[in-house]
Design a protein around this motif. Structure first.
Motif, PDB file in Angstrom:
ATOM      1  N   PHE A   7      32.534  45.355  39.660  1.00 28.65           N
ATOM      2  CA  PHE A   7      33.819  44.727  39.377  1.00 28.65           C
ATOM      3  C   PHE A   7      34.411  44.233  40.699  1.00 28.65           C
ATOM      4  N   PRO A   8      35.027  43.026  40.701  1.00 22.86           N
ATOM      5  CA  PRO A   8      35.482  42.458  41.978  1.00 22.86           C
ATOM      6  C   PRO A   8      36.850  42.968  42.427  1.00 22.86           C
ATOM      7  N   ALA A   9      36.973  44.264  42.559  1.00 23.14           N
ATOM      8  CA  ALA A   9      38.242  44.882  42.967  1.00 23.14           C
ATOM      9  C   ALA A   9      37.924  46.253  43.563  1.00 23.14           C
ATOM     10  N   VAL A  10      38.927  46.859  44.185  1.00 21.46           N
ATOM     11  CA  VAL A  10      38.765  48.247  44.625  1.00 21.46           C
ATOM     12  C   VAL A  10      38.480  49.092  43.391  1.00 21.46           C
TER      13      VAL A  10
ATOM     14  N   ASP B 182      32.075  45.097  43.502  1.00 22.46           N
ATOM     15  CA  ASP B 182      30.954  44.140  43.490  1.00 22.46           C
ATOM     16  C   ASP B 182      30.217  44.046  44.824  1.00 22.46           C
ATOM     17  N   ALA B 183      30.979  43.999  45.921  1.00 17.17           N
ATOM     18  CA  ALA B 183      30.315  43.878  47.226  1.00 17.17           C
ATOM     19  C   ALA B 183      29.601  45.173  47.602  1.00 17.17           C
ATOM     20  N   ASP B 184      30.173  46.307  47.208  1.00 14.61           N
ATOM     21  CA  ASP B 184      29.492  47.578  47.480  1.00 14.61           C
ATOM     22  C   ASP B 184      28.145  47.616  46.762  1.00 14.61           C
TER      23      ASP B 184
ATOM     24  N   VAL C  40      28.606  41.388  54.077  1.00 11.11           N
ATOM     25  CA  VAL C  40      29.812  40.626  53.758  1.00 11.11           C
ATOM     26  C   VAL C  40      29.424  39.547  52.754  1.00 11.11           C
ATOM     27  N   THR C  41      30.110  39.515  51.610  1.00  7.99           N
ATOM     28  CA  THR C  41      29.807  38.493  50.602  1.00  7.99           C
ATOM     29  C   THR C  41      30.873  37.400  50.664  1.00  7.99           C
ATOM     30  N   LEU C  42      30.399  36.160  50.711  1.00  6.73           N
ATOM     31  CA  LEU C  42      31.289  34.999  50.795  1.00  6.73           C
ATOM     32  C   LEU C  42      31.249  34.273  49.459  1.00  6.73           C
TER      33      LEU C  42
HETATM   34  C1  BGC Z   1      38.424  41.841  46.441  1.00  6.84           C
HETATM   35  C2  BGC Z   1      37.244  42.741  46.659  1.00  6.84           C
HETATM   36  C3  BGC Z   1      35.970  42.034  46.219  1.00  6.84           C
HETATM   37  C4  BGC Z   1      35.842  40.688  46.884  1.00  6.84           C
HETATM   38  C5  BGC Z   1      34.632  39.916  46.407  1.00  6.84           C
HETATM   39  C6  BGC Z   1      38.183  40.524  47.124  1.00  6.84           C
HETATM   40  O1  BGC Z   1      39.279  39.666  46.918  1.00  6.84           O
HETATM   41  O2  BGC Z   1      39.611  42.433  46.954  1.00  6.84           O
HETATM   42  O3  BGC Z   1      37.414  43.943  45.955  1.00  6.84           O
HETATM   43  O4  BGC Z   1      34.850  42.830  46.561  1.00  6.84           O
HETATM   44  O5  BGC Z   1      37.002  39.909  46.629  1.00  6.84           O
HETATM   45  O6  BGC Z   1      34.666  39.700  45.031  1.00  6.84           O
END
Ligand code: BGC
Length: 261
Positions: A77-80, A118-120, A142-144
């Motif tokens: 999931f793209p959040a903490v 998601d990045a983890d 680091v994901t861009l």
């Molecule tokens: C979020 C992260 C997420 C990253 C990539 C950021 O804005 O705060 O939790 O891993 O975007 O999706």
């Protein structure tokens, strides 16, 4: 009394799901190799992407496979994500904050579920099977993409939720200037974007002193356009697992049963 230490025995297969802003993707993963054991399925993310709607779509995706009932399931999931619960919502519906992502998906699928940032997930997969495989010391992935995600792995141990995309750089939230979405939004040339990345990665390496930086996200397949323009002390290489990384990392962590060691 003598005791014998045994390495924990983890399953060799698991199911990984990558929940993104536009698509929800999943596949079963062979954890001996990090490869999908059958083709990935993608379903568009429902809009609005509320927890209930997303969980229903995840269930539909899982049900499209014929999986053993006890197969571990991991979702990104793209959040903490702290102990399964979403704690932020930079690029997702605000209604996710406070949602137990693992529990909501477990209820919808009737399976045991692990949820991870998601990045983890993507970064952890790179340390197991990709560009940082076998690298000792401090690895930063680091994901861009729409945002900037980060994953810190120290001697193979994941330190979750580093959120380095939100470092303040020159008075800005870093991802608002240096994410791939900022390159597109501002119609930047590769050279101009690389200047922003240079500023960002210099701050990151000065604070974390990683042994290796791995760059992931969709744009990493065009790494030759921007990575050679960066002047850093830290070796910086493209991710190898491409868009499979999130699925593979989520599956690997689900098989371990924990994000924390
Ligand atoms: C979020 C992260 C997420 C990253 C990539 C950021 O804005 O705060 O939790 O891993 O975007 O999706």
């Amino acid at each position: 009394m003598t005791t014998t230490a045994h390495a924990p025995h983890h399953p060799t297969a698991a199911f990984g799901i990558d929940i993104g802003g536009s698509g929800i993707k999943g596949a079963p993963v062979d954890l001996r190799t990090g490869a999908f054991s059958s083709d990935r399925v993608r379903i568009p993310t429902p809009q609005p992407s509320t927890p209930r709607a997303v969980a229903a779509t995840v269930a539909e995706l899982v049900d499209s496979f014929d999986l053993p009932h006890d197969l571990p399931v991991g979702v990104t999931f793209p959040a903490v994500i702290q102990h399964g619960v979403a704690r932020s919502a930079a690029n997702v519906d605000d209604s996710w904050i406070g949602t137990d992502v693992a529990a909501v998906v477990a209820q919808a699928t009737g399976r045991h579920v692990l949820a991870v940032n998601d990045a983890d997930a993507a970064g952890y997969a790179e340390t197991l099977y990709g560009a940082a495989r076998g690298v000792a010391g401090v690895v930063l992935v680091v994901t861009l993409g729409t945002g900037i995600g980060s994953c810190l792995v120290v001697d193979g141990v994941l330190v979750p939720n580093t959120e380095l995309g939100h470092l303040q750089v020159d008075g800005h939230d870093a991802e608002s200037r240096a994410a791939d979405s900022a390159r597109e939004r501002d119609a930047l040339s590769w050279e101009r974007w690389a200047e922003r990345l240079q500023t960002y990665f210099r701050v990151v390496e000065d604070l974390f002193w990683p042994d290796l930086i791995v760059v992931g996200g969709g744009v990493s397949k065009k790494h030759e356009k921007f990575l050679p323009l960066l002047d850093l002390r830290t070796p910086i290489v493209p991710a190898e697992l491409r868009n499979a990384a999130g699925i593979v990392g989520a599956a690997a962590l689900a098989a371990r049963g924990t994000v924390l060691d």
